[in-house]
Design a protein around this motif. Structure first.
Motif, mmCIF file in Angstrom:
data_model
loop_
_atom_site.group_PDB
_atom_site.id
_atom_site.type_symbol
_atom_site.label_atom_id
_atom_site.label_comp_id
_atom_site.label_asym_id
_atom_site.label_seq_id
_atom_site.Cartn_x
_atom_site.Cartn_y
_atom_site.Cartn_z
ATOM 1 N N ARG A 48 0.828 -1.203 0.000
ATOM 2 C CA ARG A 48 0.000 0.000 0.000
ATOM 3 C C ARG A 48 0.859 1.249 0.000
ATOM 4 N N ARG A 49 1.980 1.179 0.735
ATOM 5 C CA ARG A 49 2.899 2.312 0.767
ATOM 6 C C ARG A 49 3.497 2.554 -0.620
ATOM 7 N N LEU A 50 3.872 1.474 -1.294
ATOM 8 C CA LEU A 50 4.436 1.615 -2.637
ATOM 9 C C LEU A 50 3.391 2.168 -3.608
ATOM 10 N N GLU A 51 2.144 1.717 -3.466
ATOM 11 C CA GLU A 51 1.087 2.246 -4.316
ATOM 12 C C GLU A 51 0.893 3.742 -4.064
ATOM 13 N N TYR A 52 0.985 4.129 -2.792
ATOM 14 C CA TYR A 52 0.846 5.549 -2.458
ATOM 15 C C TYR A 52 1.979 6.359 -3.082
ATOM 16 N N LEU A 53 3.220 5.846 -2.934
ATOM 17 C CA LEU A 53 4.371 6.581 -3.462
ATOM 18 C C LEU A 53 4.362 6.603 -4.987
ATOM 19 N N ALA A 54 3.727 5.603 -5.611
ATOM 20 C CA ALA A 54 3.686 5.571 -7.064
ATOM 21 C C ALA A 54 2.820 6.682 -7.630
ATOM 22 N N THR A 55 1.917 7.212 -6.838
ATOM 23 C CA THR A 55 1.014 8.248 -7.334
ATOM 24 C C THR A 55 1.201 9.593 -6.647
ATOM 25 N N ARG A 56 1.977 9.637 -5.580
ATOM 26 C CA ARG A 56 2.103 10.860 -4.788
ATOM 27 C C ARG A 56 3.536 11.372 -4.752
ATOM 28 N N ASP A 57 3.647 12.683 -4.645
ATOM 29 C CA ASP A 57 4.930 13.316 -4.369
ATOM 30 C C ASP A 57 5.122 13.306 -2.860
ATOM 31 N N GLU A 58 6.174 12.642 -2.395
ATOM 32 C CA GLU A 58 6.318 12.429 -0.952
ATOM 33 C C GLU A 58 6.518 13.732 -0.194
ATOM 34 N N MET A 59 7.137 14.720 -0.818
ATOM 35 C CA MET A 59 7.407 15.973 -0.114
ATOM 36 C C MET A 59 6.131 16.764 0.156
ATOM 37 N N THR A 60 5.312 16.954 -0.868
ATOM 38 C CA THR A 60 4.135 17.815 -0.735
ATOM 39 C C THR A 60 2.847 17.049 -0.509
ATOM 40 N N GLY A 61 2.854 15.736 -0.791
ATOM 41 C CA GLY A 61 1.625 14.969 -0.691
ATOM 42 C C GLY A 61 0.721 15.111 -1.892
ATOM 43 N N LEU A 62 1.112 15.915 -2.890
ATOM 44 C CA LEU A 62 0.312 16.074 -4.099
ATOM 45 C C LEU A 62 0.540 14.885 -5.039
ATOM 46 N N HIS A 63 -0.315 14.771 -6.054
ATOM 47 C CA HIS A 63 -0.056 13.778 -7.084
ATOM 48 C C HIS A 63 1.245 14.116 -7.798
ATOM 49 N N ASN A 64 2.010 13.065 -8.151
ATOM 50 C CA ASN A 64 3.278 13.309 -8.830
ATOM 51 C C ASN A 64 3.073 13.410 -10.340
ATOM 52 N N ARG A 65 4.151 13.697 -11.046
ATOM 53 C CA ARG A 65 4.041 13.958 -12.483
ATOM 54 C C ARG A 65 3.580 12.723 -13.248
ATOM 55 N N ARG A 66 4.092 11.570 -12.868
ATOM 56 C CA ARG A 66 3.734 10.353 -13.592
ATOM 57 C C ARG A 66 2.228 10.102 -13.517
ATOM 58 N N TYR A 67 1.674 10.186 -12.326
ATOM 59 C CA TYR A 67 0.231 9.983 -12.186
ATOM 60 C C TYR A 67 -0.535 11.186 -12.720
ATOM 61 N N GLY A 68 0.094 12.369 -12.634
ATOM 62 C CA GLY A 68 -0.555 13.569 -13.157
ATOM 63 C C GLY A 68 -0.798 13.479 -14.654
ATOM 64 N N GLN A 69 0.103 12.813 -15.384
ATOM 65 C CA GLN A 69 -0.115 12.614 -16.822
ATOM 66 C C GLN A 69 -1.402 11.837 -17.065
ATOM 67 N N GLN A 70 -1.641 10.818 -16.250
ATOM 68 C CA GLN A 70 -2.861 10.041 -16.397
ATOM 69 C C GLN A 70 -4.088 10.885 -16.069
ATOM 70 N N LEU A 71 -3.993 11.703 -15.013
ATOM 71 C CA LEU A 71 -5.118 12.555 -14.640
ATOM 72 C C LEU A 71 -5.424 13.571 -15.733
ATOM 73 N N LEU A 72 -4.378 14.096 -16.374
ATOM 74 C CA LEU A 72 -4.586 15.034 -17.473
ATOM 75 C C LEU A 72 -5.308 14.357 -18.634
ATOM 76 N N GLU A 73 -4.883 13.150 -18.991
ATOM 77 C CA GLU A 73 -5.548 12.429 -20.076
ATOM 78 C C GLU A 73 -7.007 12.153 -19.733
ATOM 79 N N GLN A 74 -7.268 11.764 -18.499
ATOM 80 C CA GLN A 74 -8.645 11.498 -18.092
ATOM 81 C C GLN A 74 -9.486 12.770 -18.148
ATOM 82 N N ALA A 75 -8.911 13.893 -17.724
ATOM 83 C CA ALA A 75 -9.646 15.158 -17.762
ATOM 84 C C ALA A 75 -9.959 15.561 -19.203
#
Length: 481
Positions: free
Chosen positions: A277-304
């Motif tokens: 679960r921790r790895l899944e969290y880190l795969a989608t989140r930027d650990e410093m800010t807690g925001l979505h990271n760029r890799r997952y952000g690309q997917q969110l942009l495509e979905q939007a």
């Protein structure tokens, strides 16, 4: 827990949590771990904040902050003195092992749990982050009187007593007729505390209903199954139970159950699941800010983009870049720069709608997705954020910063083309003096009428006739005026 380095505001009862701590609370929530932030004073311990799981499992219905509402007991159910409260530990900056405690609330309800604590820096003020795991309600054990069962054969008593694993004998109603020393030692009971008691005293609360149903429906044969049991101190254990059914001389059934401890294997499985679960969290989140990271952000942009096209709804995309951020790192150090990024992410996130998405794109760049609004509304939103940022310095150094931003709408563009237009607008904002917002120039681009590349288009349908140069001329004969 031991990897967190968290800073709190000087007064958590008046100012919001810093982004790093807020992200830690949310991350623990996702990992299934309850968490409290405690503020230590001379005569009391205050609960400053709690994540959603802690509020639910500990029934925190009062508005926080609030004074610690529980009586704390150690792993052996002995009450703690005020100085022994976990939040008052002398050294909570070093990593701590999980330790067992108990909580009793004002209704007398008792809960067992595992706890780890970590001190947090709050500008000289002492605060502690408590992680609470495996919170289990301990119900009062039934004390139902029970008539004595007929004496068991001496051979059965001798055999049960000699087993190196836990074993017991139950009658048809589910009451314990015999328990061996290995079972008593493992569960922390004396034999006299278990005999003539219902076997549910050993079951975890979540297993009692199914355990009773199994006992009632399987008195004609034995079996093997896994079940969660509870020790006297409230700690839960996973056991493999193998039982068989024998009968008294009068035909009454007796269940003989042997128990093998599988807790270590269960804990290993849980630890592996928690790491996953921790790895899944880190795969989608930027650990410093807690925001979505760029890799997952690309997917969110495509979905939007897909939602915008499917439902013909507007979508604004903006790129924010903190101005002169390199100078912050050079003059004040990277630790201050990290605080600036976290506080900036928290400030922007607090001013957005729930449907908006802020993404840590990289370095000091943030991508913002604003569904349902056009570029002009997005410009107004970023203007408000710029104004708020001018009023709220960042980090303990009270740094006054601004950002530049570029905004664009998709207009049937791909995500790559859209990002290029946003980057161009951002560059124009920086060229204009920074601290401002630029909207990308609109590109007139109609969706293609034909998507099959194998079928050529009719030039007569797609190409407009060349327009003659010079003054417009009529196609028909001239009419007299």
């Amino acid at each position: 827990m031991n990897a967190l380095q968290i800073t709190l505001d000087s007064d958590t009862r008046q100012t919001p949590l810093q982004p790093r701590l807020q992200s830690a609370l949310e991350g623990l929530d996702l990992l299934g771990i309850a968490a409290l932030v405690c503020r230590v004073e001379d005569d009391a311990v205050w609960i400053s904040e709690a994540n959603a799981l802690a509020r639910r499992q500990l029934a925190l219905e009062t508005e926080l902050p609030a004074a610690d509402p529980w009586q704390w007991l150690d792993g052996k159910l002995q009450p703690l003195t005020a100085d022994a409260h976990p939040a008052r530990r002398r050294d909570t900056s070093a990593p701590q092992r999980w330790q067992r405690y108990h909580l009793r609330d004002h209704r007398g309800e008792l809960r067992a749990l595992r706890l780890r604590c970590r001190g947090v820096d709050a500008g000289g003020e002492r605060q502690v982050l408590l992680a609470l795991d495996r919170i289990t309600a301990i119900e009062p054990t039934p004390a139902q009187p029970r008539t004595r069962t007929p004496p068991l054969p001496a051979s059965l008593r001798q055999w049960i007593g000699s087993l190196p694993i836990g074993a017991c004998v139950l009658d048809a109603a589910g009451y314990l007729c015999l328990v061996n020393p290995a079972l008593c030692n493992f569960f922390g009971y004396a034999a006299c505390e278990l005999l003539e008691r219902h076997f549910q005293v050993l079951l975890a609360p979540a297993s009692r209903e199914s355990g009773q149903r199994y006992h009632q429906t399987s008195l004609t044969s034995g079996g093997q199954r896994s079940v969660e049991l509870m020790r006297r101190d409230g700690s839960l254990c996973a056991m493999q139970v193998e039982d068989s059914v024998v009968h008294y001389a009068d035909g009454q059934p007796l269940r003989i159950a042997c128990l093998v401890d599988m807790t270590a294997q269960r804990d290993q499985t849980r630890e592996l699941q928690a790491r996953n679960r921790r790895l899944e969290y880190l795969a989608t989140r930027d650990e410093m800010t807690g925001l979505h990271n760029r890799r997952y952000g690309q997917q969110l942009l495509e979905q939007a983009l897909q939602r915008s096209r499917r439902y013909s709804e507007p979508l604004a995309v903006a790129m924010l870049d903190l101005d002169h951020f390199k100078a912050v790192n050079d003059e004040h150090g990277h630790a201050v720069g990290d605080d600036v990024l976290r506080e900036f992410a928290s400030l922007v996130g607090a001013m957005l709608r729930q449907s908006d998405t802020l993404i840590r794109w990289g370095g000091e760049e943030f991508l913002l997705l604003l569904p349902g609004v056009d570029r002009f509304s997005a410009h107004a939103t970023l203007d408000r954020i710029l104004t708020r940022l001018a009023q709220q310095p960042l980090s303990a150094r009270q740094l006054q910063l601004a950002f530049s931003a570029g905004i664009a709408e998709p207009r049937h563009a791909t995500s790559e083309k859209l990002l290029e237009r946003v980057d161009t607008a951002l560059y124009q904002a920086k060229q204009a003096g920074r601290g401002c917002i630029t909207m990308a120039e609109e590109v007139s681009q109609q969706p293609a009428l034909r998507e099959d590349p194998e079928i050529p288009e009719d030039p007569a349908l797609t190409e407009s006739p060349a327009r003659p140069e010079g003054p417009a001329q009529s196609a028909g004969p001239a009419l007299p005026l």
